[in-house]
Design a protein around this motif. Structure first.
Motif, PDB file in Angstrom:
ATOM      1  N   VAL A  29       1.020  -1.084   0.137  1.00  0.00           N
ATOM      2  CA  VAL A  29      -0.012  -0.027   0.120  1.00  0.00           C
ATOM      3  C   VAL A  29       0.936   1.102   0.190  1.00  0.00           C
ATOM      4  N   THR A  30       0.668   2.197  -0.911  1.00  0.00           N
ATOM      5  CA  THR A  30       1.112   3.519  -0.989  1.00  0.00           C
ATOM      6  C   THR A  30       0.167   4.544  -0.590  1.00  0.00           C
ATOM      7  N   GLY A  31       0.297   5.353   0.137  1.00  0.00           N
ATOM      8  CA  GLY A  31      -0.615   6.411   0.551  1.00  0.00           C
ATOM      9  C   GLY A  31      -0.295   7.270   1.446  1.00  0.00           C
ATOM     10  N   ARG A  32      -1.237   8.229   1.977  1.00  0.00           N
ATOM     11  CA  ARG A  32      -1.074   9.358   2.848  1.00  0.00           C
ATOM     12  C   ARG A  32      -1.737   9.256   4.029  1.00  0.00           C
ATOM     13  N   ALA A  33      -1.036   9.648   5.263  1.00  0.00           N
ATOM     14  CA  ALA A  33      -1.952   9.678   6.358  1.00  0.00           C
ATOM     15  C   ALA A  33      -2.050  10.826   6.932  1.00  0.00           C
ATOM     16  N   LEU A  34      -3.192  11.238   7.338  1.00  0.00           N
ATOM     17  CA  LEU A  34      -3.274  12.489   7.995  1.00  0.00           C
ATOM     18  C   LEU A  34      -3.994  12.576   9.398  1.00  0.00           C
ATOM     19  N   TRP A  35      -3.110  13.203  10.379  1.00  0.00           N
ATOM     20  CA  TRP A  35      -3.563  13.474  11.781  1.00  0.00           C
ATOM     21  C   TRP A  35      -4.131  14.862  11.915  1.00  0.00           C
ATOM     22  N   MET A  36      -5.447  15.077  12.177  1.00  0.00           N
ATOM     23  CA  MET A  36      -5.976  16.501  11.949  1.00  0.00           C
ATOM     24  C   MET A  36      -6.605  16.593  13.494  1.00  0.00           C
ATOM     25  N   SER A  37      -6.465  17.869  14.169  1.00  0.00           N
ATOM     26  CA  SER A  37      -6.840  18.216  15.477  1.00  0.00           C
ATOM     27  C   SER A  37      -8.445  18.100  15.532  1.00  0.00           C
ATOM     28  N   ASP A  38      -8.911  17.476  16.600  1.00  0.00           N
ATOM     29  CA  ASP A  38     -10.414  17.547  16.914  1.00  0.00           C
ATOM     30  C   ASP A  38     -10.553  17.849  18.459  1.00  0.00           C
ATOM     31  N   ASP A  39     -11.880  17.716  18.874  1.00  0.00           N
ATOM     32  CA  ASP A  39     -12.074  18.092  20.331  1.00  0.00           C
ATOM     33  C   ASP A  39     -11.391  17.146  21.346  1.00  0.00           C
ATOM     34  N   GLY A  48      -4.996   5.210   0.441  1.00  0.00           N
ATOM     35  CA  GLY A  48      -4.016   4.904  -0.510  1.00  0.00           C
ATOM     36  C   GLY A  48      -4.472   3.765  -1.469  1.00  0.00           C
ATOM     37  N   GLU A  49      -3.418   3.427  -1.983  1.00  0.00           N
ATOM     38  CA  GLU A  49      -3.571   2.349  -3.101  1.00  0.00           C
ATOM     39  C   GLU A  49      -3.041   1.033  -2.893  1.00  0.00           C
ATOM     40  N   MET A  50      -3.893  -0.056  -2.920  1.00  0.00           N
ATOM     41  CA  MET A  50      -3.196  -1.332  -2.513  1.00  0.00           C
ATOM     42  C   MET A  50      -3.089  -2.107  -3.666  1.00  0.00           C
ATOM     43  N   ARG A  51      -2.013  -2.832  -3.766  1.00  0.00           N
ATOM     44  CA  ARG A  51      -1.535  -3.789  -4.946  1.00  0.00           C
ATOM     45  C   ARG A  51      -1.233  -5.057  -4.491  1.00  0.00           C
ATOM     46  N   ILE A  52      -1.866  -6.145  -5.127  1.00  0.00           N
ATOM     47  CA  ILE A  52      -1.558  -7.448  -4.779  1.00  0.00           C
ATOM     48  C   ILE A  52      -1.564  -8.069  -6.287  1.00  0.00           C
ATOM     49  N   GLU A  53      -0.340  -8.832  -6.441  1.00  0.00           N
ATOM     50  CA  GLU A  53       0.078  -9.503  -7.531  1.00  0.00           C
ATOM     51  C   GLU A  53      -1.222 -10.126  -8.188  1.00  0.00           C
ATOM     52  N   GLY A  54      -1.582  -9.896  -9.412  1.00  0.00           N
ATOM     53  CA  GLY A  54      -2.559 -10.785 -10.257  1.00  0.00           C
ATOM     54  C   GLY A  54      -3.974 -10.092 -10.179  1.00  0.00           C
ATOM     55  N   HIS A  55      -4.013  -8.986  -9.408  1.00  0.00           N
ATOM     56  CA  HIS A  55      -5.332  -8.258  -9.127  1.00  0.00           C
ATOM     57  C   HIS A  55      -5.021  -6.801  -9.521  1.00  0.00           C
TER      58      HIS A  55
END
Length: 135
Positions: A29-39, A48-55
């Motif tokens: 999986v290649t992607g982006r994680a975002l931690w955003m402030s809340d209460d 992200g995008e998941m890659r599995i061989e053959g799929h």
């Protein structure tokens, strides 16, 4: 190295993840994680995008909440695990499978989270490497 605090994670991070099943099958999986402030801490969203061989590639998304004490909960509020502030071991029991985790902050502002999952339903190792987009 000083212990990590909740505020250390706030912001955008790129990540790569490798999942290796006991039988040798792999997913990435290649992607982006975002931690955003809340209460009550930080809302965590990863996409992200998941890659599995053959799929065909698949879009994936996860959501958690991180509290000020570094307690991580699932989107529905159930407890998942505590992040060890100095790095190290953590765990989660998801009947009937055991999740054993390890946080490595030794190369901050990059860090790695490794989960070894074993039980009658699951048997894999997952390594996620995060890199702050602010650096």
């Amino acid at each position: 190295m000083r212990p990590r605090r909740l505020q250390d994670f706030e912001g955008a991070w790129g990540f790569t993840r490798e999942v290796v099943e006991a039988d040798g099958r792999r997913a990435t999986v290649t992607g982006r994680a975002l931690w955003m402030s809340d209460d009550a801490g930080l809302a965590y969203t990863e996409t992200g995008e998941m890659r599995i061989e053959g799929h065909a590639p698949m879009q994936v998304e996860r959501r958690y909440h991180w509290g000020s004490d570094l307690a991580v909960t699932f989107e529905d509020g159930r407890f998942f695990h505590h992040v060890p502030p100095e790095g190290g071991e953590t765990a989660h029991w998801c009947d009937p499978d055991q999740y054993d985790g390890f946080y490595d902050f030794g190369n901050w502002p990059e860090f790695t989270v490794t989960w070894r999952v074993h039980g009658p339903r699951k048997d894999y190792r997952m390594v996620t490497r995060y890199r702050s987009e602010a650096e």
